[in-house]
Design an enzyme around this catalytic site. Structure first.
Site, mmCIF file in Angstrom:
data_model
loop_
_atom_site.group_PDB
_atom_site.id
_atom_site.type_symbol
_atom_site.label_atom_id
_atom_site.label_comp_id
_atom_site.label_asym_id
_atom_site.label_seq_id
_atom_site.Cartn_x
_atom_site.Cartn_y
_atom_site.Cartn_z
ATOM 1 N N GLY A 38 0.692 -1.152 0.084
ATOM 2 C CA GLY A 38 -0.124 0.007 -0.116
ATOM 3 C C GLY A 38 0.912 1.374 0.035
ATOM 4 C CB THR A 72 0.782 3.890 4.692
ATOM 5 O OG1 THR A 72 -0.642 4.189 4.264
ATOM 6 C CG2 THR A 72 1.212 4.436 5.828
ATOM 7 N N GLY A 114 -5.948 -5.836 -0.844
ATOM 8 C CA GLY A 114 -4.844 -6.182 -1.562
ATOM 9 C C GLY A 114 -4.934 -7.652 -2.208
ATOM 10 C CD GLU A 118 -1.247 -7.795 3.350
ATOM 11 O OE1 GLU A 118 -0.881 -6.822 2.657
ATOM 12 O OE2 GLU A 118 -2.505 -7.982 3.515
#
Ligand code: 5RP
Length: 229
Positions: free
Chosen positions: A26, A28, A96, A102
């Site tokens: 992402g 960030t 995502g 993750e």
């Protein structure tokens, strides 16, 4: 400065020299990569690993060496964004479609920190985002039939590719199915119930995994810590 960038700058202060760092996906996280590359120029030494193809590419562009996930069993720290996180640090990471990798990195980490702007921080999940599951292609009928038995009101939608005809295929060669709950069921039970169905690889509900959230808002940075059990 934008709020995601502020959160990213704060997150970088949690990274120590000579550590193994995992990164998710992402915008960030892209800010974190940019800040980290400045720190590396000043002498910081890190081993990097990422759950995300895009973050991996950005790390390579910035000159980092990136290890394969399969070569790592432990991380000192894992930083990731999310779609929503609540005050108990329960997070939804559905957008995502890479939640399996993750979650693997989050599980390996001594410290798992969510990073984002205040739009991500909610008292309770609303129904803006689905929970997504990664599932074996062979289970495309079996899994939704079983989910429907457990949760009759849920809407199950196979995630399609918007760049080619047909289904979206994950980095692991599996499919994704969005589960739209009109009202969220008990979150403590939800992950285990869905994961208990054969053919489900992983869900995008991160229950009891994050240690902290760094949330940047108009009034400053809020660090939400896990309350010890
Ligand atoms: C996707 C995620 C991402 O981390 C999240 O969408 C990143 O958001 P942003 O671009 O706002 O940092 O969990 O499932």
């Amino acid at each position: 400065m934008d709020l995601k960038k502020e959160a990213a700058q704060k997150a970088v202060t949690f990274i120590n020299d000579n550590t193994t760092v995992g990164l998710g996906a992402g915008s960030t996280i892209a800010h974190i990569v940019n800040f980290l590359s400045e720190e590396v120029k000043k002498g910081l030494t890190l081993k990097m690993v990422s759950a995300s193809f895009n973050t991996h590419q950005l790390l390579l562009q910035k000159g980092f060496t990136v290890q394969s996930i399969a070569d790592v069993a432990k991380l000192d720290i894992y930083l990731d964004g999310c779609d929503q996180v609540d005050e108990n640090l329960i997070a939804l990471k559905s957008g995502g479609g890479i939640h399996t990798r993750e979650k693997l990195l989050a599980s390996m980490a001594k410290q798992f920190i969510l990073v984002g702007d205040e739009a991500k921080y909610v008292q309770q999940f609303d129904t803006t985002y689905p929970m997504v599951i990664e599932l074996l292609p062979e289970a495309i009928r079996y899994v939704p039939a079983n989910i429907q038995q457990l949760f009759p009101d849920v809407k199950t939608v196979l995630r399609m590719s918007d760049k080619k005809e047909g289904v979206a295929v994950t980095d692991n060669g599996n499919y994704l199915m969005d589960l739209w709950f009109p009202v969220w069921p008990n979150l403590q039970q939800l992950n285990n119930l869905i994961k208990g169905i054969t053919g489900v690889v992983e869900t995008s509900l991160f229950y009891n995994l994050a240690h902290k959230a760094i949330i940047a808002g108009k009034d400053g940075i809020n660090i939400i810590e896990k309350i010890p059990a």
